[in-house]
Design a protein around this motif. Structure first.
Motif, PDB file in Angstrom:
ATOM      1  N   CYS A  52      -0.905   0.896   1.123  1.00 21.90           N
ATOM      2  CA  CYS A  52       0.065   1.968   1.343  1.00 21.90           C
ATOM      3  C   CYS A  52       1.472   1.391   1.441  1.00 21.90           C
ATOM      4  CB  CYS A  52      -0.283   2.791   2.570  1.00 21.90           C
ATOM      5  SG  CYS A  52      -0.602   1.850   4.041  1.00 21.90           S
ATOM      6  N   GLN A  53       2.418   2.269   1.344  1.00 25.63           N
ATOM      7  CA  GLN A  53       3.815   1.831   1.351  1.00 25.63           C
ATOM      8  C   GLN A  53       4.198   1.251   2.717  1.00 25.63           C
ATOM      9  OE1 GLN A  53       6.079   5.285   0.403  1.00 25.63           O
ATOM     10  NE2 GLN A  53       5.342   6.467   2.120  1.00 25.63           N
ATOM     11  N   PRO A  54       5.201   0.359   2.714  1.00 23.72           N
ATOM     12  CA  PRO A  54       5.619  -0.264   3.976  1.00 23.72           C
ATOM     13  C   PRO A  54       6.543   0.659   4.771  1.00 23.72           C
ATOM     14  CG  PRO A  54       6.904  -1.143   2.177  1.00 23.72           C
ATOM     15  CD  PRO A  54       5.907  -0.194   1.569  1.00 23.72           C
ATOM     16  N   SER A  55       5.976   1.699   5.291  1.00 26.59           N
ATOM     17  CA  SER A  55       6.731   2.652   6.093  1.00 26.59           C
ATOM     18  C   SER A  55       5.888   2.995   7.313  1.00 26.59           C
ATOM     19  CB  SER A  55       7.009   3.923   5.291  1.00 26.59           C
ATOM     20  OG  SER A  55       5.814   4.666   5.132  1.00 26.59           O
ATOM     21  N   VAL A  56       6.435   3.789   8.186  1.00 30.86           N
ATOM     22  CA  VAL A  56       5.633   4.278   9.301  1.00 30.86           C
ATOM     23  C   VAL A  56       5.511   5.796   9.207  1.00 30.86           C
ATOM     24  CG1 VAL A  56       6.004   2.358  10.866  1.00 30.86           C
ATOM     25  CG2 VAL A  56       7.663   4.211  10.834  1.00 30.86           C
ATOM     26  N   PHE A  57       5.547   6.298   7.971  1.00 30.93           N
ATOM     27  CA  PHE A  57       5.382   7.724   7.741  1.00 30.93           C
ATOM     28  C   PHE A  57       3.913   8.119   7.892  1.00 30.93           C
ATOM     29  CE2 PHE A  57       9.298   7.187   4.962  1.00 30.93           C
ATOM     30  CZ  PHE A  57      10.153   7.604   5.962  1.00 30.93           C
ATOM     31  N   HIS A  58       3.631   9.374   7.711  1.00 30.27           N
ATOM     32  CA  HIS A  58       2.315   9.952   7.978  1.00 30.27           C
ATOM     33  C   HIS A  58       1.183   9.253   7.224  1.00 30.27           C
ATOM     34  CE1 HIS A  58      -0.641  12.876   9.115  1.00 30.27           C
ATOM     35  NE2 HIS A  58      -0.834  13.249   7.859  1.00 30.27           N
ATOM     36  N   LEU A  59       1.345   8.988   5.933  1.00 30.46           N
ATOM     37  CA  LEU A  59       0.256   8.377   5.165  1.00 30.46           C
ATOM     38  C   LEU A  59      -0.068   6.974   5.685  1.00 30.46           C
ATOM     39  CD1 LEU A  59       1.228   9.519   1.566  1.00 30.46           C
ATOM     40  CD2 LEU A  59      -0.447  10.544   3.112  1.00 30.46           C
ATOM     41  N   THR A  60       0.950   6.223   6.028  1.00 24.35           N
ATOM     42  CA  THR A  60       0.713   4.886   6.586  1.00 24.35           C
ATOM     43  C   THR A  60       0.088   4.990   7.976  1.00 24.35           C
ATOM     44  OG1 THR A  60       2.591   4.051   5.323  1.00 24.35           O
ATOM     45  CG2 THR A  60       1.793   2.680   7.128  1.00 24.35           C
ATOM     46  N   GLN A  61       0.503   5.960   8.757  1.00 23.11           N
ATOM     47  CA  GLN A  61      -0.101   6.146  10.070  1.00 23.11           C
ATOM     48  C   GLN A  61      -1.580   6.498   9.942  1.00 23.11           C
ATOM     49  OE1 GLN A  61       2.033   8.565  12.901  1.00 23.11           O
ATOM     50  NE2 GLN A  61       4.002   7.757  12.209  1.00 23.11           N
ATOM     51  N   MET A  62      -1.940   7.308   8.936  1.00 22.58           N
ATOM     52  CA  MET A  62      -3.363   7.614   8.718  1.00 22.58           C
ATOM     53  C   MET A  62      -4.123   6.332   8.397  1.00 22.58           C
ATOM     54  SD  MET A  62      -3.691  11.341   6.828  1.00 22.58           S
ATOM     55  CE  MET A  62      -3.380  10.707   5.224  1.00 22.58           C
TER      56      MET A  62
END
Length: 185
Positions: A52-62
């Motif tokens: 997943c992308q290097p972010s702390v957005f919803h998809l990465t949190q999942m």
């Protein structure tokens, strides 16, 4: 050329429908959807890798809610390093509490798409200072053959040069050592 591991690997690529999950970010418990979806589905695999992308957005949190271990992949530039630091901090400080995943552990940091510029060498050294022993060797060099293999959907074993394969074999060994520890040695 034989591919001893090819039959032991399965891919489940994401679809554009996954992007619609972003709208669920404020819904209570939505961050657990991937964890629940994987429950029992991946038991016949040794490892399930979630890219997943290097972010702390919803998809990465999942993904972090469903994961046991985290490997951070970063490039040797200031913005990528900052993103890697944010992921590290989130995975080590907030995810255990906020995502109810107390055993989540960052196991390594991989430097990707490294070129031979002096600025990238400085950034690579900065990554080593920030993350210390978590940085896996070797760094993955920026190579057009890998991009072409990806575009042509060719396995790494079909790439003519042996250097990329050797890099990934060493990184695979680093992964097994980090996850299995002394049991792998």
């Amino acid at each position: 050329m034989g591919r001893p591991y090819a039959e032991r690997i399965a891919l489940a690529p994401a679809t554009l429908d996954l992007e619609s999950r972003m709208s669920e970010a404020g819904v209570s418990g939505a961050w657990r959807r991937l964890d629940m979806a994987l429950d029992g589905v991946d038991t016949h695999f040794d490892y399930t890798l979630i890219d997943c992308q290097p972010s702390v957005f919803h998809l990465t949190q999942m993904a972090l809610a469903a994961a046991h271990d985290v490997v951070i992949v970063t490039e040797a530039d200031i913005y990528s390093v900052e993103a890697a630091k944010r992921i590290y901090e989130f995975a080590t400080q907030r995810a255990p509490r906020d995502l109810a995943n107390p055993t989540l552990a960052v196991r390594g940091v991989v430097v990707n798409a490294l070129t031979t510029t002096a600025l990238q060498a400085e950034q690579r050294d900065s990554i080593r200072q920030i993350f210390g022993d978590l940085v896996w060797e070797p760094a993955i060099k920026s190579r057009t053959t890998l991009a072409e293999a990806n575009t042509d959907m060719l396995p790494l074993t079909d790439i003519r040069t042996t250097e990329p394969r050797a890099m990934y074999e060493l990184l695979g060994q680093s992964f097994l050592k980090a996850v299995l520890g002394s049991a792998y040695a």
